[in-house]
Design a protein around this motif. Structure first.
Motif, mmCIF file in Angstrom:
data_model
loop_
_atom_site.group_PDB
_atom_site.id
_atom_site.type_symbol
_atom_site.label_atom_id
_atom_site.label_comp_id
_atom_site.label_asym_id
_atom_site.label_seq_id
_atom_site.Cartn_x
_atom_site.Cartn_y
_atom_site.Cartn_z
ATOM 1 N N SER A 323 0.844 -1.185 0.000
ATOM 2 C CA SER A 323 0.000 0.000 0.000
ATOM 3 C C SER A 323 0.883 1.240 0.000
ATOM 4 O O SER A 323 2.108 1.164 0.164
ATOM 5 C CB SER A 323 -0.885 0.015 1.246
ATOM 6 O OG SER A 323 -0.107 0.320 2.410
ATOM 7 N N ALA A 324 0.253 2.381 -0.156
ATOM 8 C CA ALA A 324 0.944 3.626 0.131
ATOM 9 C C ALA A 324 1.285 3.648 1.619
ATOM 10 O O ALA A 324 0.597 3.033 2.432
ATOM 11 C CB ALA A 324 0.060 4.818 -0.233
ATOM 12 N N PRO A 325 2.355 4.333 1.997
ATOM 13 C CA PRO A 325 2.744 4.372 3.406
ATOM 14 C C PRO A 325 1.915 5.359 4.210
ATOM 15 O O PRO A 325 1.240 6.237 3.665
ATOM 16 C CB PRO A 325 4.205 4.808 3.347
ATOM 17 C CG PRO A 325 4.285 5.647 2.106
ATOM 18 C CD PRO A 325 3.309 5.047 1.131
ATOM 19 N N ALA A 326 1.978 5.205 5.527
ATOM 20 C CA ALA A 326 1.405 6.171 6.457
ATOM 21 C C ALA A 326 2.463 6.472 7.514
ATOM 22 O O ALA A 326 3.329 5.637 7.803
ATOM 23 C CB ALA A 326 0.144 5.616 7.107
ATOM 24 N N TYR A 327 2.385 7.664 8.082
ATOM 25 C CA TYR A 327 3.278 8.036 9.190
ATOM 26 C C TYR A 327 2.427 8.132 10.440
ATOM 27 O O TYR A 327 1.479 8.921 10.500
ATOM 28 C CB TYR A 327 3.968 9.366 8.888
ATOM 29 C CG TYR A 327 4.929 9.805 9.974
ATOM 30 C CD1 TYR A 327 6.041 9.025 10.298
ATOM 31 C CD2 TYR A 327 4.718 10.992 10.667
ATOM 32 C CE1 TYR A 327 6.926 9.425 11.290
ATOM 33 C CE2 TYR A 327 5.614 11.402 11.651
ATOM 34 C CZ TYR A 327 6.709 10.618 11.970
ATOM 35 O OH TYR A 327 7.571 11.015 12.955
ATOM 36 N N PHE A 328 2.743 7.300 11.427
ATOM 37 C CA PHE A 328 1.897 7.213 12.620
ATOM 38 C C PHE A 328 2.740 6.959 13.862
ATOM 39 O O PHE A 328 3.542 6.025 13.900
ATOM 40 C CB PHE A 328 0.878 6.076 12.442
ATOM 41 C CG PHE A 328 0.164 5.685 13.709
ATOM 42 C CD1 PHE A 328 -0.665 6.588 14.359
ATOM 43 C CD2 PHE A 328 0.317 4.420 14.257
ATOM 44 C CE1 PHE A 328 -1.323 6.236 15.531
ATOM 45 C CE2 PHE A 328 -0.332 4.048 15.423
ATOM 46 C CZ PHE A 328 -1.156 4.964 16.068
#
Length: 393
Positions: A323-328
């Motif tokens: 998937s596209a990344p996320a910053y969490f």
């Protein structure tokens, strides 16, 4: 248009069944399917992610390439599914607030603009629902499928159809206000990003490898800039689609192309401030100092946000259809085709943890508050995940 099964989602106008031969010819007659990298155990995980709750939201995308996504707002978490149902959930416990059957094949969205929830359909429609209860406000016809999520700003709703047209619709009743049109190449990836709205401009990634800046009120182009230029002997090699979501970066618009370029474009003029040779269609995310990109083969890149210089490259997830990344919560998180979430250190790209949300593909980027990561898989399952990181004393 014809869709052909391969390692990439494709659509074409006149090529029809010849696409399969084209895909094989581009690789010397050999299959392009690669075995996904086997996962190795992470020793001493830095965190232990935990799923707080999960719910099922219909059938998800029904196996189709789609622009269906989670939309996290202050009042609700909005989702939709291919069967036509649009949902609003409470973000804290996953309680259903409302659901509406649109009696349409919903393929993109939801987006939220003011008091409206917007979705696009395979039947060439944009549908606006009332944010408070899901009741229908209007629906408007376009010339073809609306795979990219429609978005709104003030009095205008903007939608992009797969034939290259961008529509500005009146937000009150859905009447067409303006149209922007560009030719679509014969062979393109089956996907479209949502227009990015900043101030009075709409930034649109196009199938010809360019980004256009349009005035929201009348659709007049301010500038167009090439992110990638078609090259190669075959139409498959000449794919340049800008299908990854555009990002509002530091003093620039960040765009990724399947043609092999990630670029930082100056917002006012379209001038290219930097480029990096990375081929991507899934997407990007920004940390405070880095741009994180998942490329077409499953490598995850950490680039300097201001220069595009590569800080690291993680190749432990090749061919896992990321998937596209996320910053969490201080980590980079990417999903894969088996429902795994991979947690990376944004400074080095090293794996710090792994968790799982079912066994179905995670295609869209997760979305997050400061404390909860929300994940949607291809079959409509939503999960609320915490990092398990111990709070600082």
């Amino acid at each position: 248009m014809t869709t052909v099964a391969s390692h990439l989602p494709l659509r074409s106008r006149p090529l029809g069944l010849a696409l399969l031969a084209l895909a094989l010819a581009a690789c010397g007659g050999k299959s392009t399917v690669r075995e996904p990298t086997e996962l190795t155990k992470i020793k001493d995980p830095a965190i232990h992610p935990h799923t707080q709750w999960s719910v099922n939201a219909g059938d998800g995308s029904g196996g189709r390439v789609s622009g269906l996504r989670l939309n996290l707002e202050s009042d609700a978490l909005y989702t939709a599914e291919i069967g036509g149902t649009v949902y609003a959930w409470s973000p804290d416990k996953g309680k259903l607030l409302w659901k509406t059957d649109t009696d349409a094949r919903v393929i993109s969205g939801p987006s939220v603009s003011g008091d409206q929830v917007l979705v696009g359909t395979l039947d060439a429609e944009v549908i606006a629902l009332k944010r408070s209860d899901g009741s229908e406000l209007w629906r408007s016809k376009t010339s073809s499928e609306v795979i990219g999520p429609p978005v709104g700003s003030g009095e205008i709703v903007i939608a992009r159809s797969v034939d290259g047209r961008v529509y500005g619709l009146n937000a009150t009743a859905g009447q067409r206000v303006w149209t922007f049109d560009r030719d679509v190449p014969n062979l393109v990836l089956r996907g479209s990003s949502a227009p990015l709205l900043i101030g009075g401009r709409a930034y649109v990634g196009m199938d010809n490898g360019r980004v256009a800046s349009l005035r929201i009120n009348d659709g007049e182009p301010v500038w167009e800039q090439a992110v990638a230029v078609a090259s190669g002997r075959t139409e498959l090699e000449r794919l340049t689609d800008v299908d990854a979501e555009l990002l509002d970066g530091p003093d620039c618009i960040l765009a990724a192309s399947f043609g092999g370029e990630v670029a930082c474009l100056e917002a006012e003029s379209g001038e290219v401030l930097w480029r990096r040779s990375i081929r991507s269609y899934s997407g990007m995310a920004a940390t405070p100092d880095k741009l994180i990109v998942t490329d077409d083969v499953g490598a995850v890149w950490g680039l300097d946000l201001h220069t595009g210089a590569a800080a690291w490259k993680q190749e432990g997830l090749l061919y896992r259809k990321l998937s596209a990344p996320a910053y969490f919560d201080g980590y980079v998180v990417v999903g894969d085709f088996e429902g795994y979430l991979h947690w990376l250190d944004p400074s080095t790209g090293a794996f710090v943890a792994r968790s799982r949300v079912g066994s179905d593909p995670i295609v869209r980027a997760p979305v997050a508050t400061d404390s909860v990561l929300y994940v949607l898989n291809s079959t409509g399952r939503i999960a609320a995940v915490t990092s398990g990181k111990k709070p600082k004393e």
